[in-house]
Write a protein that holds these residues in place. Structure first.
Motif, PDB file in Angstrom:
ATOM      1  N   HIS A  78       0.905  -1.354  -0.161  1.00 46.86           N
ATOM      2  CA  HIS A  78      -0.071  -0.094  -0.084  1.00 46.86           C
ATOM      3  C   HIS A  78       0.875   1.231   0.065  1.00 46.86           C
ATOM      4  O   HIS A  78       0.339   2.475   0.295  1.00 46.86           O
ATOM      5  CB  HIS A  78      -0.880   0.010   1.217  1.00 46.86           C
ATOM      6  N   ARG A  79       2.382   1.121  -0.234  1.00 43.27           N
ATOM      7  CA  ARG A  79       3.022   2.371  -0.132  1.00 43.27           C
ATOM      8  C   ARG A  79       3.200   3.162  -1.385  1.00 43.27           C
ATOM      9  O   ARG A  79       3.823   4.253  -1.355  1.00 43.27           O
ATOM     10  CB  ARG A  79       4.479   1.616  -0.163  1.00 43.27           C
ATOM     11  N   ALA A  80       2.472   2.664  -2.490  1.00 47.12           N
ATOM     12  CA  ALA A  80       2.655   3.557  -3.728  1.00 47.12           C
ATOM     13  C   ALA A  80       2.341   4.883  -3.684  1.00 47.12           C
ATOM     14  O   ALA A  80       3.192   5.967  -4.114  1.00 47.12           O
ATOM     15  CB  ALA A  80       1.601   3.180  -4.783  1.00 47.12           C
ATOM     16  N   PRO A  81       1.282   5.477  -2.884  1.00 48.10           N
ATOM     17  CA  PRO A  81       1.015   6.698  -2.646  1.00 48.10           C
ATOM     18  C   PRO A  81       1.930   7.417  -1.320  1.00 48.10           C
ATOM     19  O   PRO A  81       1.928   8.837  -1.341  1.00 48.10           O
ATOM     20  CB  PRO A  81      -0.424   6.858  -2.490  1.00 48.10           C
ATOM     21  N   LEU A  82       2.710   6.713  -0.647  1.00 50.66           N
ATOM     22  CA  LEU A  82       3.262   7.002   0.392  1.00 50.66           C
ATOM     23  C   LEU A  82       4.331   8.242   0.209  1.00 50.66           C
ATOM     24  O   LEU A  82       3.876   9.430   0.994  1.00 50.66           O
ATOM     25  CB  LEU A  82       4.028   6.093   1.304  1.00 50.66           C
ATOM     26  N   PRO A  83       4.994   8.538  -0.973  1.00 51.48           N
ATOM     27  CA  PRO A  83       5.878   9.809  -0.823  1.00 51.48           C
ATOM     28  C   PRO A  83       5.095  11.068  -0.963  1.00 51.48           C
ATOM     29  O   PRO A  83       5.263  11.939  -0.612  1.00 51.48           O
ATOM     30  CB  PRO A  83       6.714   9.420  -2.299  1.00 51.48           C
TER      31      PRO A  83
END
Length: 158
Positions: A78-83
């Protein structure tokens, strides 16, 4: 849950950004044209009126939901939008810090000057307040707009 938090964050960041944008593009431009005592009186009234549940829910809620959005996207897969969410949080954090450290103390100083009708030198009070307050509100406007933009990108990436 993640999508609901992202949507709610977008709503509250957008509402907050809209407030700062409205000051930059209309309220302060209109007040620029009034005499000193009127400017002081109106700003004192605005600074009291804005401390209401609607504004505070959007303003504080946006920060809390941005933190929640980051935490919900730390899990693998679920880290794709994290940045982009981190950028959202940093930019909105700038809004929060500038407000607390600069704009609110300026508001308090303006209020401490007393009723506009009783101020001996309203031009000096206004001059000490208006330029710095408008400048820092511009920072809040740009940072909150940037926060909303990075959040929109995060929504696309989610």
């Amino acid at each position: 849950m993640r999508n609901a938090v992202l949507a709610a964050t977008a709503l509250l960041v957008g509402l907050s950004a809209g407030v700062f944008f409205a000051y930059s593009t209309s309220v302060m431009l209109a007040l620029r044209k009034v005499e000193d005592r009127t400017f002081i009186d109106v700003m004192q009234k605005i600074n009291t009126a804005i401390l209401n549940g609607w504004f505070l829910t959007a303003y504080v809620g946006a920060l809390l939901l941005a933190v929640a959005a980051v935490l919900l996207h730390l899990a693998p897969g679920h880290r794709a939008p994290l940045p982009w969410l981190l950028a959202t949080l940093v930019l909105y954090g700038i809004v929060f810090v500038v407000t607390a450290a600069l704009n609110v103390p300026m508001n308090d100083t303006l209020d401490a000057a007393g009723p506009a009708a009783a101020i001996a030198d309203p031009a000096a009070v206004r001059q000490a307040f208006e330029g710095p307050w408008v400048g820092w509100n511009t920072v809040r406007t740009v940072a909150s707009a940037g926060s909303l933009l990075t959040l929109a990108i995060a929504l696309i990436r989610a």
